[in-house]
Design a protein around this motif. Structure first.
Motif, mmCIF file in Angstrom:
data_model
loop_
_atom_site.group_PDB
_atom_site.id
_atom_site.type_symbol
_atom_site.label_atom_id
_atom_site.label_comp_id
_atom_site.label_asym_id
_atom_site.label_seq_id
_atom_site.Cartn_x
_atom_site.Cartn_y
_atom_site.Cartn_z
ATOM 1 N N TRP A 15 0.806 -1.216 0.000
ATOM 2 C CA TRP A 15 0.000 0.000 0.000
ATOM 3 C C TRP A 15 0.840 1.268 0.000
ATOM 4 O O TRP A 15 0.431 2.282 -0.585
ATOM 5 N N LEU A 16 2.015 1.232 0.657
ATOM 6 C CA LEU A 16 2.773 2.457 0.858
ATOM 7 C C LEU A 16 4.106 2.499 0.133
ATOM 8 O O LEU A 16 4.653 3.580 -0.090
ATOM 9 N N GLY A 17 4.661 1.338 -0.227
ATOM 10 C CA GLY A 17 5.990 1.291 -0.812
ATOM 11 C C GLY A 17 5.967 1.375 -2.326
ATOM 12 O O GLY A 17 4.910 1.362 -2.961
ATOM 13 N N PRO A 18 7.156 1.465 -2.931
ATOM 14 C CA PRO A 18 7.256 1.448 -4.392
ATOM 15 C C PRO A 18 6.707 0.143 -4.963
ATOM 16 O O PRO A 18 6.610 -0.874 -4.270
ATOM 17 N N GLN A 19 6.385 0.163 -6.228
ATOM 18 C CA GLN A 19 5.783 -0.999 -6.872
ATOM 19 C C GLN A 19 6.733 -2.191 -6.849
ATOM 20 O O GLN A 19 7.905 -2.080 -7.211
ATOM 21 N N GLY A 20 6.222 -3.320 -6.405
ATOM 22 C CA GLY A 20 6.999 -4.548 -6.386
ATOM 23 C C GLY A 20 7.782 -4.799 -5.123
ATOM 24 O O GLY A 20 8.275 -5.911 -4.918
ATOM 25 N N THR A 21 7.899 -3.799 -4.245
ATOM 26 C CA THR A 21 8.700 -3.989 -3.029
ATOM 27 C C THR A 21 8.032 -4.937 -2.039
ATOM 28 O O THR A 21 8.710 -5.473 -1.158
ATOM 29 N N TRP A 22 6.725 -5.147 -2.181
ATOM 30 C CA TRP A 22 6.036 -6.026 -1.241
ATOM 31 C C TRP A 22 6.490 -7.480 -1.390
ATOM 32 O O TRP A 22 6.285 -8.303 -0.489
ATOM 33 N N ARG A 23 7.158 -7.792 -2.516
ATOM 34 C CA ARG A 23 7.660 -9.143 -2.713
ATOM 35 C C ARG A 23 8.976 -9.406 -1.977
ATOM 36 O O ARG A 23 9.369 -10.569 -1.829
ATOM 37 N N TRP A 24 9.681 -8.359 -1.572
ATOM 38 C CA TRP A 24 11.001 -8.546 -0.962
ATOM 39 C C TRP A 24 10.980 -9.447 0.269
ATOM 40 O O TRP A 24 11.816 -10.345 0.382
ATOM 41 N N PRO A 25 10.077 -9.236 1.223
ATOM 42 C CA PRO A 25 10.074 -10.132 2.398
ATOM 43 C C PRO A 25 9.866 -11.593 2.027
ATOM 44 O O PRO A 25 10.469 -12.492 2.632
ATOM 45 N N GLN A 26 9.016 -11.864 1.026
ATOM 46 C CA GLN A 26 8.720 -13.238 0.632
ATOM 47 C C GLN A 26 9.845 -13.859 -0.187
ATOM 48 O O GLN A 26 9.910 -15.077 -0.324
ATOM 49 N N SER A 27 10.708 -13.033 -0.763
ATOM 50 C CA SER A 27 11.774 -13.520 -1.638
ATOM 51 C C SER A 27 13.106 -13.661 -0.919
ATOM 52 O O SER A 27 14.157 -13.654 -1.566
ATOM 53 N N GLY A 28 13.076 -13.773 0.386
ATOM 54 C CA GLY A 28 14.300 -13.973 1.155
ATOM 55 C C GLY A 28 14.650 -12.840 2.082
ATOM 56 O O GLY A 28 15.588 -12.972 2.892
ATOM 57 N N GLY A 29 13.936 -11.721 1.994
ATOM 58 C CA GLY A 29 14.238 -10.582 2.852
ATOM 59 C C GLY A 29 14.022 -10.879 4.327
ATOM 60 O O GLY A 29 14.852 -10.525 5.184
ATOM 61 N N THR A 30 12.931 -11.545 4.641
ATOM 62 C CA THR A 30 12.649 -11.878 6.042
ATOM 63 C C THR A 30 13.669 -12.875 6.584
ATOM 64 O O THR A 30 14.140 -12.743 7.724
ATOM 65 N N PHE A 31 14.007 -13.866 5.772
ATOM 66 C CA PHE A 31 15.000 -14.852 6.208
ATOM 67 C C PHE A 31 16.353 -14.192 6.444
ATOM 68 O O PHE A 31 17.032 -14.485 7.442
ATOM 69 N N ALA A 32 16.764 -13.297 5.535
ATOM 70 C CA ALA A 32 18.045 -12.608 5.699
ATOM 71 C C ALA A 32 18.036 -11.732 6.947
ATOM 72 O O ALA A 32 19.032 -11.679 7.691
ATOM 73 N N ALA A 33 16.914 -11.051 7.192
ATOM 74 C CA ALA A 33 16.820 -10.211 8.386
ATOM 75 C C ALA A 33 16.879 -11.050 9.662
ATOM 76 O O ALA A 33 17.560 -10.687 10.631
ATOM 77 N N ALA A 34 16.184 -12.190 9.667
ATOM 78 C CA ALA A 34 16.198 -13.062 10.843
ATOM 79 C C ALA A 34 17.594 -13.625 11.096
ATOM 80 O O ALA A 34 18.059 -13.678 12.245
ATOM 81 N N LEU A 35 18.286 -14.039 10.039
ATOM 82 C CA LEU A 35 19.635 -14.580 10.190
ATOM 83 C C LEU A 35 20.595 -13.516 10.703
ATOM 84 O O LEU A 35 21.426 -13.779 11.591
ATOM 85 N N THR A 36 20.493 -12.296 10.186
ATOM 86 C CA THR A 36 21.345 -11.200 10.653
ATOM 87 C C THR A 36 21.097 -10.891 12.120
ATOM 88 O O THR A 36 22.043 -10.698 12.904
#
Length: 224
Positions: free
Chosen positions: A160-181
């Protein structure tokens, strides 16, 4: 006569109720394969096959063969007619389910009648915990509860608030990378905050956490 009647009332376990560890392992393997197939190809047959594997995994986990037939009849035709849309919905559903389960497990352990999940994991490694360690594990459980709550809401906020397509980042490994860090950073912070304590290795910590989470899942199921 009474004995025969009592014996006939004891139902034999079905094949879905036998060998629970094998059943869960096969379901996890099928689910992993479905994600791999869905990410590597957007073809119609690949999408339908991915959802079919997930239906089989759901049947194994729920121990209801009827669920497999019902889910297959509902989702596979959708995948055959609208494969791109079906893959997007499927990815979102799997992400929401995984984050929701983690959020529930951590949040449920914070109830007054429960023990914080990370405290349970730490006690499996170190035995009875010192007061400062118990306080730290309680705060860490709250932190991961908030993390999974944020991870669950982030795709919707980005949509709703971010640039187009950014909502896919968490599902494409962003959440996993953040959790590992955060796990690696927390391992260093833990050694600074808690002194004069024999800290466990990352591998031992992960093993203890998995064991504690499995115990929490069994307790939640028995309460239900």
């Amino acid at each position: 006569m009474v004995q025969l009647t009592h014996t006939s009332m004891i139902a034999k376990p079905t094949w879905l109720q036998r060998y629970p560890s094998v059943r869960r392992g096969v379901a996890a393997a099928l689910l992993s394969c479905s994600i791999l197939v869905g990410h590597t190809s957007a073809a119609t047959l690949a999408c339908a096959f991915s959802l079919l594997l997930q239906c089989i995994a759901a049947a194994l986990l729920t121990r209801h063969a009827g669920a497999f037939a019902l889910m297959t009849a509902l989702v596979v035709p959708v995948a055959l007619y609208w494969p791109p849309q079906a893959l997007v919905v499927d990815h979102c559903a799997l992400y929401a389910l995984s984050m929701g389960i983690m959020l529930f497990v951590f949040a449920h352990s914070l109830l007054p009648s429960r023990q914080p999940l990370i405290a349970v994991a730490a006690s499996r490694v170190h035995g009875p915990l010192r007061a400062d360690v118990a306080l730290y594990t309680h705060a860490l459980t709250i932190f991961w509860t908030l993390f999974f709550a944020a991870a669950l809401l982030t795709p919707a906020l980005l949509f709703w608030l971010g640039p187009q397509g950014t909502w896919r980042w968490p599902q494409s490994g962003g959440t996993f990378a953040a959790a590992l860090t955060l796990m690696l950073l927390e391992a260093g912070v833990r050694r600074i905050v808690i002194r004069n304590f024999k800290h466990a290795s990352l591998r031992t910590t992960v093993t203890a956490f998995c064991s504690a989470r499995a115990a929490a899942n069994r307790t939640t199921t028995s309460d239900a």
